[in-house]
Design an enzyme around this catalytic site. Structure first.
Site, PDB file in Angstrom:
ATOM      1  N   LYS A  94     -10.741  -2.753   5.243  1.00  0.00           N
ATOM      2  CA  LYS A  94     -10.247  -3.017   3.981  1.00  0.00           C
ATOM      3  C   LYS A  94     -10.216  -4.536   3.458  1.00  0.00           C
ATOM      4  CE  LYS A  94      -5.799  -3.440   3.297  1.00  0.00           C
ATOM      5  NZ  LYS A  94      -5.615  -4.788   2.830  1.00  0.00           N
TER       6      LYS A  94
ATOM      7  N   ASP B 190      -0.336   0.108   2.570  1.00  0.00           N
ATOM      8  CA  ASP B 190      -1.780   0.272   2.537  1.00  0.00           C
ATOM      9  C   ASP B 190      -2.435   1.449   2.941  1.00  0.00           C
ATOM     10  OD1 ASP B 190      -1.548  -2.548   1.780  1.00  0.00           O
ATOM     11  OD2 ASP B 190      -2.455  -3.616   3.622  1.00  0.00           O
TER      12      ASP B 190
END
EC number: 2.7.1.148
Length: 303
Positions: A18, A153
């Site tokens: 990410k 997240d």
């Protein structure tokens, strides 16, 4: 992760890195959680999760960074992969659905505690893989809620597509027009504590992330990105001076934009094309052979 999957497992799910192209801290809730606005994309490189039905639950690890996982990685409380298994199993059991024993294998290709969402991506990949292995499905909203239980997240890592995340990370807006970038990821292999970085953040309420309308070209996107920032970068640099060295290495290698991802210590450089990115990665690796350096591409619109 090998393109043909992890040997010996019926199913392999990619857990892409990410990348926070921008991360603005815009407030703090009464419970202490920080409010964020982040432009996020995902890389073609990352960890991998192997899954197979088994007689009893089993967990194994391989990969370059497997030795860096803490001893608690094999305990449920300290491992997002195992926590994802257990959270999903409980959810399915509450609906009277089977969720049998499974062998989970983590191929740990990304540095630990590096600001590129390795653990969160691993958890998201585990949720998706187990739903497939167990022949189950959940409403997207419910799956997102389970993901949020695992970490702020994790929901954004479920689809691996460009997005803007707001709130504590749970308010997600897809950004289908974000271009795919040639990118180099560099980490000096020093772990940075996210809680400590947030504690060192002096200002908790900063200007919001503003995404201009009608961004039709890569050049326009790069100009917009240049006006954004990562509010965690100054405190992370104060905590770990090596981040400055990483940024300088990327700048010297010709990156058009350099920024830290997440809470660090990974920094990324955007390059004009894959050839430039590969040459930059080779140059940095030659001068810093102990660093993690990877040229790759991000998810997004081609052309």
């Amino acid at each position: 992760m090998r393109p043909d999957g992890i040997a010996g497992f019926a199913l392999t799910i990619a857990a892409p890195a990410k990348i926070n192209l921008a991360l603005h801290v815009v407030g703090q809730r009464a419970d202490g959680h920080h409010l964020l606005e982040s432009l996020v994309t995902f890389a073609e490189c990352g960890d991998g999760i192997g899954l197979a039905a088994a007689e009893a639950d089993h967990f194994t690890v391989s990969g370059r960074f497997a030795p860096d996982l803490s001893p608690s990685a094999e305990n449920t409380s300290g491992n997002l992969v195992l926590r994802a298994r257990d959270v999903l199993r409980r959810e399915l059991a509450s609906q009277g659905r089977a969720a049998g024993p499974v062998h989970l294998h983590l191929e740990k290709n990304l540095p630990v505690a590096s600001g590129i969402g390795g653990g969160s991506a691993d958890a998201a990949a585990t949720l998706r893989g187990l739903l497939s292995l167990w022949g189950a499905s959940l409403e997207p909203a419910r799956l997102g809620s389970l993901a949020l239980e695992l970490g702020a997240d994790v929901p954004m890592c479920l689809d691996g597509r460009p997005l803007i995340a707001r709130g504590i990370g749970e308010e997600i807006t897809s950004i289908p027009d974000l271009p795919s970038f040639a990118i180099v990821l560099v980490n000096p292999l020093v772990e940075v504590s996210t809680p400590v970085v947030f504690r060192l953040l002096i200002r908790k309420s900063n200007p919001p992330l503003v995404l201009p309308e009608n961004l039709r070209s890569t050049a326009a996107w790069l100009a917009a990105l240049a006006s954004m920032r990562n509010d965690l970068e100054p405190p992370a640099r104060a905590l770990e001076p090596m981040i400055e060295a990483v940024s300088t290495a990327l700048e010297d290698a010709g990156a058009t934009l350099v920024r830290m991802s997440g809470s660090g210590a990974t920094c990324f450089g955007l390059f004009a094309d894959e050839k430039s990115a590969s040459l930059a990665a080779e140059t940095i690796s030659a001068s810093q052979p102990r660093w993690y350096v990877r040229a790759t591409r991000t998810a997004g619109k081609s052309g």
